[in-house]
Design an enzyme around this catalytic site. Structure first.
Site, PDB file in Angstrom:
ATOM      1  N   LYS A 174       0.854  -1.132  -0.089  1.00  0.00           N
ATOM      2  CA  LYS A 174      -0.005   0.175   0.037  1.00  0.00           C
ATOM      3  C   LYS A 174       0.825   1.372  -0.112  1.00  0.00           C
ATOM      4  O   LYS A 174       1.394   1.655   0.983  1.00  0.00           O
ATOM      5  CB  LYS A 174      -0.867  -0.133   1.381  1.00  0.00           C
ATOM      6  CG  LYS A 174      -2.106   0.580   1.241  1.00  0.00           C
ATOM      7  CD  LYS A 174      -2.042   2.042   0.656  1.00  0.00           C
ATOM      8  CE  LYS A 174      -1.664   2.895   1.685  1.00  0.00           C
ATOM      9  NZ  LYS A 174      -1.401   4.605   1.265  1.00  0.00           N
ATOM     10  N   GLU A 177      -0.162   7.383  -1.453  1.00  0.00           N
ATOM     11  CA  GLU A 177      -1.040   8.024  -2.485  1.00  0.00           C
ATOM     12  C   GLU A 177      -0.430   9.245  -3.307  1.00  0.00           C
ATOM     13  O   GLU A 177      -1.018   9.514  -4.154  1.00  0.00           O
ATOM     14  CB  GLU A 177      -2.351   7.989  -2.199  1.00  0.00           C
ATOM     15  CG  GLU A 177      -2.560   9.290  -0.972  1.00  0.00           C
ATOM     16  CD  GLU A 177      -2.166   8.823   0.213  1.00  0.00           C
ATOM     17  OE1 GLU A 177      -1.294   7.914   0.643  1.00  0.00           O
ATOM     18  OE2 GLU A 177      -2.385   9.651   1.568  1.00  0.00           O
ATOM     19  N   SER A 227       5.025   8.707   9.266  1.00  0.00           N
ATOM     20  CA  SER A 227       5.372   9.506  10.320  1.00  0.00           C
ATOM     21  C   SER A 227       4.882   8.898  11.723  1.00  0.00           C
ATOM     22  O   SER A 227       4.230   7.858  11.896  1.00  0.00           O
ATOM     23  CB  SER A 227       4.350  10.425  10.261  1.00  0.00           C
ATOM     24  OG  SER A 227       2.865  10.412  10.143  1.00  0.00           O
ATOM     25  N   CYS A 282      14.231  10.698   6.166  1.00  0.00           N
ATOM     26  CA  CYS A 282      14.058  10.652   7.373  1.00  0.00           C
ATOM     27  C   CYS A 282      15.390  10.634   8.031  1.00  0.00           C
ATOM     28  O   CYS A 282      15.558  10.641   9.218  1.00  0.00           O
ATOM     29  CB  CYS A 282      13.478   9.215   7.679  1.00  0.00           C
ATOM     30  SG  CYS A 282      14.222   7.833   6.982  1.00  0.00           S
ATOM     31  N   GLU A 384       9.420  17.370  14.250  1.00  0.00           N
ATOM     32  CA  GLU A 384       9.969  17.145  12.853  1.00  0.00           C
ATOM     33  C   GLU A 384       9.581  18.165  11.998  1.00  0.00           C
ATOM     34  O   GLU A 384       8.288  18.059  11.730  1.00  0.00           O
ATOM     35  CB  GLU A 384       9.686  15.693  12.593  1.00  0.00           C
ATOM     36  CG  GLU A 384      10.224  15.291  11.057  1.00  0.00           C
ATOM     37  CD  GLU A 384       9.698  13.805  10.438  1.00  0.00           C
ATOM     38  OE1 GLU A 384       8.762  13.474  10.885  1.00  0.00           O
ATOM     39  OE2 GLU A 384      10.600  13.055  10.294  1.00  0.00           O
TER      40      GLU A 384
HETATM   41  P1  NAD Z   1       2.492   9.320   6.381  1.00  0.00           P
HETATM   42  O1  NAD Z   1       2.593   8.862   7.960  1.00  0.00           O
HETATM   43  O2  NAD Z   1       1.676  10.532   6.249  1.00  0.00           O
HETATM   44  O3  NAD Z   1       2.069   8.305   5.348  1.00  0.00           O
HETATM   45  C1  NAD Z   1       2.750   6.940   5.358  1.00  0.00           C
HETATM   46  C2  NAD Z   1       1.771   5.786   4.862  1.00  0.00           C
HETATM   47  O4  NAD Z   1       0.707   5.917   5.881  1.00  0.00           O
HETATM   48  C3  NAD Z   1       1.162   6.125   3.517  1.00  0.00           C
HETATM   49  O5  NAD Z   1       1.164   5.156   2.734  1.00  0.00           O
HETATM   50  C4  NAD Z   1      -0.218   6.809   3.900  1.00  0.00           C
HETATM   51  O6  NAD Z   1      -1.203   6.577   2.952  1.00  0.00           O
HETATM   52  C5  NAD Z   1      -0.556   6.255   5.361  1.00  0.00           C
HETATM   53  N1  NAD Z   1      -1.423   6.571   6.193  1.00  0.00           N
HETATM   54  C6  NAD Z   1      -1.504   8.068   6.449  1.00  0.00           C
HETATM   55  N2  NAD Z   1      -2.414   8.282   7.199  1.00  0.00           N
HETATM   56  C7  NAD Z   1      -3.048   7.325   7.632  1.00  0.00           C
HETATM   57  C8  NAD Z   1      -4.117   6.901   8.752  1.00  0.00           C
HETATM   58  N3  NAD Z   1      -4.526   7.767   9.193  1.00  0.00           N
HETATM   59  N4  NAD Z   1      -4.307   5.542   8.831  1.00  0.00           N
HETATM   60  C9  NAD Z   1      -3.577   4.719   8.133  1.00  0.00           C
HETATM   61  N5  NAD Z   1      -2.787   4.860   7.169  1.00  0.00           N
HETATM   62  C10 NAD Z   1      -2.314   6.301   6.872  1.00  0.00           C
HETATM   63  O7  NAD Z   1       4.083   9.584   6.307  1.00  0.00           O
HETATM   64  P2  NAD Z   1       4.531  10.388   5.004  1.00  0.00           P
HETATM   65  O8  NAD Z   1       4.194  12.037   4.676  1.00  0.00           O
HETATM   66  O9  NAD Z   1       4.222   9.619   3.613  1.00  0.00           O
HETATM   67  O10 NAD Z   1       6.028  10.375   5.017  1.00  0.00           O
HETATM   68  C11 NAD Z   1       6.987  11.072   5.867  1.00  0.00           C
HETATM   69  C12 NAD Z   1       7.323  10.628   7.145  1.00  0.00           C
HETATM   70  O11 NAD Z   1       7.843   9.597   7.184  1.00  0.00           O
HETATM   71  C13 NAD Z   1       8.237  11.415   7.756  1.00  0.00           C
HETATM   72  O12 NAD Z   1       7.660  11.693   9.328  1.00  0.00           O
HETATM   73  C14 NAD Z   1       9.488  10.763   8.037  1.00  0.00           C
HETATM   74  O13 NAD Z   1      10.450  10.910   8.650  1.00  0.00           O
HETATM   75  C15 NAD Z   1       8.932   9.256   7.863  1.00  0.00           C
HETATM   76  N6  NAD Z   1       9.947   8.398   7.382  1.00  0.00           N
HETATM   77  C16 NAD Z   1      10.803   7.604   8.210  1.00  0.00           C
HETATM   78  C17 NAD Z   1      11.462   6.570   7.641  1.00  0.00           C
HETATM   79  C18 NAD Z   1      12.407   5.804   8.928  1.00  0.00           C
HETATM   80  O14 NAD Z   1      12.776   4.827   8.161  1.00  0.00           O
HETATM   81  N7  NAD Z   1      12.263   5.990  10.165  1.00  0.00           N
HETATM   82  C19 NAD Z   1      11.877   6.609   6.511  1.00  0.00           C
HETATM   83  C20 NAD Z   1      10.998   7.570   5.584  1.00  0.00           C
HETATM   84  C21 NAD Z   1      10.145   8.249   5.938  1.00  0.00           C
END
Ligand code: NAD
Length: 499
Positions: A174, A177, A227, A282, A384
């Site tokens: 998944k 988007e 996140s 990240c 962050e």
């Molecule tokens: P996000 O949390 O908004 O989304 C990540 C995934 O979760 C997506 O596929 C999204 O569709 C899904 N999602 C979002 N809201 C949801 C909900 N309420 N319920 C279920 N699924 C949901 O993150 P993002 O903005 O795509 O990515 C950036 C974040 O990812 C930053 O915080 C970054 O630090 C983190 N990140 C961490 C690492 C790591 O290895 N620690 C690596 C890359 C990115």
């Protein structure tokens, strides 16, 4: 023209039927370039059913035969590298060179996973009792799922897909988007490489799709990256439904600069690690911690000068250092943080707000921002920001500098720049953070070691890639066997021991 994207289920592109869509932008122009369908529960359930069926055959293939599919995939994707990197760049906004790095770091885990048969070997103890041998085997979990973020649309899906498939699982991805086209292309290439239909499915969606994965008992493990609030939600829900989960979250990565460090080297490292990919990594360094006033003053001067010469541009511009942010909301959020920093009393050395790229005024660009004299109580230190914003938090001495990343709620990566081996060794041993760089700004471990942050940057006890990935995607079965050779003991009512 706005393209309409699909899901990829059972080896085919499948149009969405829920009627719900999300917009995919070209962040360089601000225009909508595609619409991605958001799966509802029934669409996700159909993908799970497909995957469950396909796994039976795939899991029964011998590991070497599965590995050959990964090797063929490597060959195909490498041929496709240029158009794939441009596609990634056009949806994400990172430069093409950086997009190639995104794909390449993913491929390194596929290369590693192709050696998977070695990591699937069990243990064997002969003669554990009279005529008794004990051995273990690693078996696939069945159907597993990955939920991935926008900022590495190739690397993070590949980190999960490679080990999961090599271990004999079927996979449901998944993806984010925001930039789903590269994950869909990856699924096509795997099919072309000989992966049986239904073993790798890409289902686009939002919360409903994710909740279905979390609740459906046929899905045995969830790998998440994104996140922190969502990572914690997924971890908690997965555990409540009896699933294995590894969930990686946000970060606030510090770089400690000791007084003996080469400040030109440090400034270059900070500029690259702080502003590369518009700070949307990240493992970006977002906090510079110079030790001592003299180091801090000299570093602030060097950074201010270098920030001025940074080139923010269209992601397809080969000369650009970094491109736009992912969405207008992301750019607005980062701008709000800059204002919060100003209001909190931090010293703004460079302000990226108001930057506009000529000819692309609708793009989601932000210029580089630099703050000095940021204190640990400020929100721009604690939270962050995830944008092209670098802050300087001054430390009086080494112990204070060590405490800053150690006490921070996030614990993803950290780096120290010094010429003193003893200080570096002490730092690497004592700092309370999952990944450490010594004179290395972005310490993402190579594929055969594992990647994972500590504290609120990671939930779960096994990391991504490296041997941990094979532990995560397999379950261990232990067999105790005896071949009787005339032994007659009669019935025993006590627990067997090795006496
Ligand atoms: P996000 O949390 O908004 O989304 C990540 C995934 O979760 C997506 O596929 C999204 O569709 C899904 N999602 C979002 N809201 C949801 C909900 N309420 N319920 C279920 N699924 C949901 O993150 P993002 O903005 O795509 O990515 C950036 C974040 O990812 C930053 O915080 C970054 O630090 C983190 N990140 C961490 C690492 C790591 O290895 N620690 C690596 C890359 C990115």
């Amino acid at each position: 023209m706005v393209r309409e994207l699909t899901h990829f289920i059972g080896g085919q592109h499948v149009p969405g039927v829920s009627g719900n869509f999300a917009d995919v932008f070209d962040p360089n122009t601000g225009q909508i370039q595609a619409r991605v369908p958001l799966a509802d529960r029934s669409e996700m359930e159909s993908a799970i059913a497909n995957a469950e069926k396909a796994q039976l055959e795939w899991g029964a293939w011998n590991p070497q035969r599965r590995a050959r599919v990964l090797l063929k995939f490597l060959e195909l994707i490498n041929k496709d590298m240029d158009p794939l990197a441009r596609l990634l760049s056009s949806e994400h906004g990172k430069t093409v060179a950086d997009a190639k790095g995104d794909i390449q770091r993913g491929l390194e885990v596929i290369e590693f996973a192709a050696g998977g048969p070695h990591l699937l070997k069990g243990e064997y103890s002969t003669g554990a009792g009279t005529g008794i041998d004990v051995y273990s085997m690693r078996q696939p979990l069945g159907v597993v799922a990955g939920i991935t973020p926008f900022n590495f649309p190739a690397m993070i899906p590949l980190w999960k897909i490679g080990p999961a498939l090599a271990a004999g699982n079927a996979f449901i991805l998944k993806p984010s988007e925001r930039d789903p086209s590269v994950p869909l292309r990856i699924a096509e290439l795997f099919l072309e490489a000989g992966l049986p239909e239904g073993v790798l499915n890409v289902v686009n969606g939002g919360k409903e799709a994710v909740d279905t994965l979390l609740e459906d008992p046929r899905v045995k493990a969830i790998g998440f990256v994104g996140s922190t609030p969502i990572a914690q939600y997924i971890y908690t829900q997965a555990a409540a439904h009896g699933k294995r989960a590894q969930c990686f979250g946000g970060a606030k990565n510090h770089m400690i600069i000791m007084p003996d460090a080469d400040l030109d080297l440090v400034a270059d490292a900070l500029i690259g690690a702080g502003y590369g990919s518009a700070g949307e990594r990240c493992m970006a360094i977002s906090v510079a911690v110079p030790v001592g006033e003299e180091t801090a003053d000299a570093l602030a001067a060097k950074l201010t000068e270098r920030v001025r010469s940074l080139r923010v541009g269209h992601s397809l511009d080969e000369k650009a250092d970094y491109g736009p942010l992912i969405t207008a909301e992301a750019a607005a959020r980062v701008s709000d943080y800059i204002q919060i920093g100003v209001d909190e009393g931090a010293e703004l050395l460079a302000d990226g707000r108001g930057f506009s790229l000529e000819g692309h005024e609708g793009g989601f660009f932000l210029g580089p921002t630099l703050f000095d004299n940021v204190t640990p109580d400020m929100r721009i230190y604690r939270e962050e920001v995830f944008g092209p914003v670098l802050i300087i938090t001054r430390a009086e001495n080494y112990e204070e500098a060590l405490r800053l990343p150690s006490d921070h709620e996030y614990g993803n990566g950290v780096s120290i720049y010094t010429r003193d081996g003893g200080a570096a060794r002490d730092f690497a041993t004592r700092v309370n953070t999952g990944m450490v760089g010594v004179n290395v700004p972005i310490p993402v471990p190579i594929a055969y070691h594992t990647f994972g942050g500590w504290k609120r940057s990671g939930f779960g006890d096994l990391n991504q890639h490296g041997p941990d990935a094979f532990r995560f995607y397999t379950k261990t079965k232990t067999v105790t066997s005896r071949w009787p050779s005339g032994i007659k003991e009669g019935a025993s009512f006590v627990i067997p021991t090795m006496n």
